[in-house]
Design a protein around this motif. Structure first.
Motif, short mmCIF file in Angstrom:
data_model
loop_
_atom_site.label_atom_id
_atom_site.label_comp_id
_atom_site.label_asym_id
_atom_site.label_seq_id
_atom_site.Cartn_x
_atom_site.Cartn_y
_atom_site.Cartn_z
N GLU A 176 0.83 -1.20 0.00
CA GLU A 176 0.00 0.00 0.00
C GLU A 176 0.87 1.26 0.00
OE1 GLU A 176 -3.09 0.48 -0.43
OE2 GLU A 176 -3.90 -1.55 -0.31
N LYS A 177 1.98 1.24 0.73
CA LYS A 177 2.87 2.40 0.75
C LYS A 177 3.45 2.66 -0.63
CE LYS A 177 4.31 2.16 5.60
NZ LYS A 177 5.43 1.88 6.53
N GLN A 178 3.56 1.62 -1.43
CA GLN A 178 4.09 1.77 -2.79
C GLN A 178 2.99 1.99 -3.82
OE1 GLN A 178 8.32 0.38 -3.30
NE2 GLN A 178 7.13 -1.47 -3.59
N GLY A 179 1.74 2.07 -3.35
CA GLY A 179 0.63 2.27 -4.27
C GLY A 179 0.27 1.03 -5.06
N GLU A 180 0.66 -0.14 -4.56
CA GLU A 180 0.39 -1.41 -5.26
C GLU A 180 -0.72 -2.17 -4.53
OE1 GLU A 180 3.93 -3.65 -6.35
OE2 GLU A 180 5.14 -1.86 -6.00
N SER A 181 -1.91 -1.58 -4.53
CA SER A 181 -3.02 -2.15 -3.78
C SER A 181 -3.41 -3.54 -4.26
CB SER A 181 -4.23 -1.21 -3.86
OG SER A 181 -3.97 0.01 -3.21
N GLU A 182 -3.33 -3.78 -5.55
CA GLU A 182 -3.72 -5.09 -6.06
C GLU A 182 -2.77 -6.18 -5.56
OE1 GLU A 182 -6.50 -5.75 -7.48
OE2 GLU A 182 -7.03 -3.62 -7.42
N GLN A 183 -1.50 -5.84 -5.41
CA GLN A 183 -0.55 -6.81 -4.87
C GLN A 183 -0.88 -7.12 -3.40
OE1 GLN A 183 1.86 -8.57 -6.19
NE2 GLN A 183 1.85 -7.68 -8.24
N ALA A 184 -1.40 -6.12 -2.70
CA ALA A 184 -1.76 -6.33 -1.29
C ALA A 184 -2.97 -7.23 -1.14
CB ALA A 184 -2.03 -4.98 -0.62
N THR A 185 -3.82 -7.30 -2.18
CA THR A 185 -5.09 -8.02 -2.07
C THR A 185 -4.91 -9.48 -1.72
OG1 THR A 185 -6.24 -6.51 -3.57
CG2 THR A 185 -7.16 -8.72 -3.32
N LYS A 186 -3.96 -10.16 -2.34
CA LYS A 186 -3.79 -11.59 -2.08
C LYS A 186 -3.41 -11.86 -0.62
CE LYS A 186 1.00 -11.94 -3.76
NZ LYS A 186 1.87 -12.61 -4.76
#
Length: 365
Positions: free
Chosen positions: A252-262
Motif C-alpha cells: 500500500e505504501k508503494q501504491g500497489e493495492s492489487e498486490q496487497a489483495t492476495k
C-alpha cells in the motif's frame, strides 16, 4: 569449612552448640533447598508461581552454596528470569540479580568466559543505559568470537541486534544494524531457507529495509517467509500472519493495492471474521486534522459505517454520527477509504460485509 572445625572455632563463645548440631543444621538446610528447587522445577513445568518458587530456591541455595559459588549465580539468573513484571522496580531487581551472577562467574571463570554470557545479556536487557547495554553486548560477541564458532557468533550478534532494536533505537541504530547484517550474512550462507534463524533474520532485516524506505527489499524478505510457510507447513502460523500483514502495508505504501489483495485474502482465510462493531484494519491511514479546527483548538469525532468488499477494500462510506463539524467528516472519510481489511468469508468464498468505526480527533493540550 567442615562442621567439626566450625564448632571448634565457635566453642569459645557458643560452647553449647555441638558439632552434631551443625551437621544437623546443614542437613536441614540442604533438605529445605532440595525441596525448594524441586518446587521451582515443578512451577516451571506448570507455569504457575514461578517467581515465588525461584526466589525461595535462590535464597535457600545461597545459604547452602555460599555467596561465591557458580550454583548461587545460576540460581540468581533463574530468579531474575522468573521476575515477569516490566515496571522500574522489577527491572532494577533483575539487573541486580544478573550483576550478582556476573560478578560471581567472572571471578570464578574470567571476564571473557562463556559462563558470563547469560548474565551479561540479562544486564544488557535490564539497564536503562544504551551505552552500557551496547558495551555488554559487544563483550558477548567478542567472547563468542574467541570460541571460534561462527554459528554461535551469529546467534549472539542476532541476539544483540534484537535487543538494541527493542530497547535502544534510535540511539544504537547503527550498532543494531551492524550486528543484524553480520548475523544475516552467516545465516543466508549456511542455513536452509526454512531454518527458524533465517525466518527471524528476514523479519528483522525487513524492518531495517522498511525504515530506510527500501520497500522492494523488505517485500522480497517477507515474501520469502510466506513461501517458506506455504511450502513447509500444513497449518497457519503467527509468523506467517505477521508477514502477510506487513506485506499489505508495504504494498500500500508503494501504491500497489492489487498486490496487497492476495495477502488480505490470505489473512481472511487464516483469521475468521468476527461479528464485532469495529473490525481491525490490516492497513490504515491516519486522518489529517483539519487546519481550521486545529487553530481553534477544537476536538471532534466521527462514526462511520462502510462495506468491506471481497478484496478487502473499503466501499460506500457513510457517516452515522459526528461531532465538531463537516470538516472532521471529510477528513475521516478520506482516510478510511484508503484502509484495507481482511474480507469476510462464507463457505470458503469472500463476501461483502458491513462494519463500523469511530475516529476521534483530539488536540494535545
Amino acid at each position: 569449612m567442615k562442621p567439626h572445625k566450625l564448632a571448634l572455632l565457635l566453642s569459645l563463645n557458643l560452647s553449647v552448640i555441638t558439632a552434631s548440631a551443625f551437621a544437623s543444621e546443614a542437613t536441614n538446610a540442604n533438605t529445605a533447598f532440595s525441596q525448594a528447587y524441586q518446587n521451582y522445577l515443578s512451577a516451571v513445568d506448570t507455569n504457575e508461581n514461578i517467581q515465588q518458587a525461584a526466589k525461595l530456591a535462590y535464597s535457600l541455595g545461597a545459604k547452602v552454596y555460599g555467596d561465591n559459588a557458580d550454583n548461587t549465580a545460576n540460581l540468581a539468573i533463574n530468579y531474575a528470569k522468573a521476575i515477569s513484571g516490566f515496571n522500574q522496580e522489577d527491572e532494577a531487581k533483575r539487573y541486580e540479580l544478573y550483576k550478582q551472577a556476573y560478578n560471581i562467574l567472572a571471578n570464578n571463570h574470567g571476564e571473557s568466559s562463556v559462563e558470563t554470557i547469560d548474565a551479561l545479556l540479562g544486564m544488557a536487557s535490564n539497564t536503562k543505559s544504551a551505552r552500557q547495554a551496547d558495551s555488554q553486548l559487544e563483550r558477548i560477541v567478542d567472547i563468542a568470537k574467541e570460541l571460534k564458532k561462527p554459528r554461535f557468533v551469529a546467534d549472539m550478534q542476532f541476539a544483540a541486534a534484537s535487543l538494541l532494536v527493542k530497547k535502544f533505537v534510535p540511539e544504537k541504530y547503527r550498532s543494531a544494524k551492524h550486528y543484524a547484517e553480520e548475523a544475516d550474512e552467516y545465516y543466508q550462507a549456511n542455513l536452509p531457507e526454512n531454518a527458524v534463524e533465517r525466518i527471524k533474520s528476514d523479519f528483522l532485516m525487513a524492518s531495517f529495509d522498511e525504515g530506510r524506505k527500501k520497500y522492494d527489499s523488505a517485500i522480497t524478505r517477507l515474501n520469502r517467509i510466506v513461501t517458506v510457510f506455504d511450502n513447509n507447513l500444513s497449518y497457519d502460523h503467527s509468523a506467517e500472519l505477521s508477514a502477510h500483514s506487513k506485506l499489505i502495508a508495504l504494498y500500500e505504501k508503494q501504491g500497489e493495492s492489487e498486490q496487497a489483495t492476495k495477502h488480505c485474502l490470505a489473512i481472511a482465510k487464516m483469521v475468521p471474521w468476527e461479528e464485532s462493531q469495529e473490525q481491525t484494519p490490516l492497513y490504515r491511514v491516519n486522518p489529517d486534522y483539519p487546519m481550521g479546527k486545529a487553530r481553534q483548538g477544537k476536538d471532534g469525532s466521527v462514526v462511520m459505517e462502510f462495506e468491506v468488499d471481497t478484496a478487502g477494500f473499503v466501499k460506500n462510506v457513510s457517516v452515522l454520527d459526528s461531532n465538531g463539524g463537516v470538516t472532521f467528516e471529510h477528513s475521516a472519510k478520506k482516510a478510511v477509504e484508503q484502509w484495507r481489511y481482511a474480507p469476510k468469508f462464507e463457505d470458503g468464498i469472500p463476501v461483502t460485509a458491513k462494519t463500523q468505526v469511530r475516529l476521534d480527533f483530539k488536540i494535545n493540550r
